[in-house]
Write a protein that holds these residues in place. Structure first.
Motif, PDB file in Angstrom:
ATOM      1  N   SER A 156      28.109  27.881 -28.884  1.00 42.45           N
ATOM      2  CA  SER A 156      29.565  27.840 -28.813  1.00 42.45           C
ATOM      3  C   SER A 156      30.030  27.961 -27.364  1.00 42.45           C
ATOM      4  N   SER A 157      29.404  28.841 -26.617  1.00 43.15           N
ATOM      5  CA  SER A 157      29.746  29.045 -25.211  1.00 43.15           C
ATOM      6  C   SER A 157      29.500  27.779 -24.389  1.00 43.15           C
ATOM      7  N   MET A 158      28.399  27.100 -24.631  1.00 39.94           N
ATOM      8  CA  MET A 158      28.096  25.860 -23.911  1.00 39.94           C
ATOM      9  C   MET A 158      29.134  24.793 -24.245  1.00 39.94           C
ATOM     10  N   THR A 159      29.550  24.729 -25.504  1.00 39.17           N
ATOM     11  CA  THR A 159      30.570  23.767 -25.917  1.00 39.17           C
ATOM     12  C   THR A 159      31.899  24.063 -25.221  1.00 39.17           C
ATOM     13  N   ILE A 160      32.274  25.319 -25.175  1.00 44.95           N
ATOM     14  CA  ILE A 160      33.513  25.721 -24.492  1.00 44.95           C
ATOM     15  C   ILE A 160      33.422  25.382 -23.006  1.00 44.95           C
ATOM     16  N   ALA A 161      32.284  25.709 -22.387  1.00 48.63           N
ATOM     17  CA  ALA A 161      32.092  25.425 -20.957  1.00 48.63           C
ATOM     18  C   ALA A 161      32.197  23.925 -20.683  1.00 48.63           C
ATOM     19  N   MET A 162      31.598  23.116 -21.543  1.00 50.19           N
ATOM     20  CA  MET A 162      31.657  21.664 -21.359  1.00 50.19           C
ATOM     21  C   MET A 162      33.083  21.152 -21.542  1.00 50.19           C
TER      22      MET A 162
END
Length: 178
Positions: A156-162
């Motif tokens: 989820s964090s990687m998706t938000i960062a992207m």
């Protein structure tokens, strides 16, 4: 004695400021290796892109001093590299986003993962979901981006960062930074 403490504090503060904005050699080596593979080049230059405060203040997430680079070969832009950190359950992980010269995601890579669990987000198969994405895309975790059991927070964090980075791309492009 108080002067000595004061001078020590000043020297420590200056040291932290000077050394905190540079990419560690271990990370830089991994970034260069990925650039060579993705763009199929051996000789290239990474040129730091400075973002003025007035533009950085418009961004969804501010971009640090040593995070965004042009990739050049023979003084021609062949792409861009963005290196940042994103939160995991109890720590952070370092990741890389490579863009082609048209600002389309060519590759994402987790460079350093510091948790015992959730490292599956570093798998090439999972990260391929981000390839081809551009500034106008809005990614939704569990809809556009597949969830990973055991790596829920990191995925989820990687998706938000992207998403934040893609939104920033549009702002940077509209302000003639990229």
């Amino acid at each position: 004695m108080n002067k000595n403490k004061f001078y020590f504090f000043i020297i420590l503060l200056v040291s932290l400021v000077c050394f905190s904005f540079t990419m560690p050699d271990k990370i830089k080596k991994k970034v260069k290796k990925e650039i060579s593979k993705v763009f199929e080049v051996k000789d290239f230059q990474l040129k730091l892109i400075k973002i003025e405060d007035s533009i950085n203040n418009k961004l969804i997430k501010k971009i640090g001093a040593d995070h965004l680079f042009k990739i050049e070969k023979n003084n021609e832009i062949i792409g861009y590299a963005y290196v940042d950190k994103a939160p995991s359950k109890t720590d952070e992980f370092d990741y890389l986003v490579l863009l082609d010269k048209d600002l389309i995601v060519a590759k994402t890579k987790v460079l350093v993962y510091r948790e015992d669990y959730g490292g599956e987000i570093g798998s090439t198969r999972w990260l391929k979901q981000f390839i081809g994405k551009k500034a106008t895309d809005n990614l939704k975790y569990r809809e556009d981006i597949i969830a990973i059991s055991g790596a829920t927070i990191s995925a989820s964090s990687m998706t938000i960062a992207m998403n934040q980075f893609l939104q920033n791309l549009e702002i940077l492009h509209n302000n003639n930074v990229l």
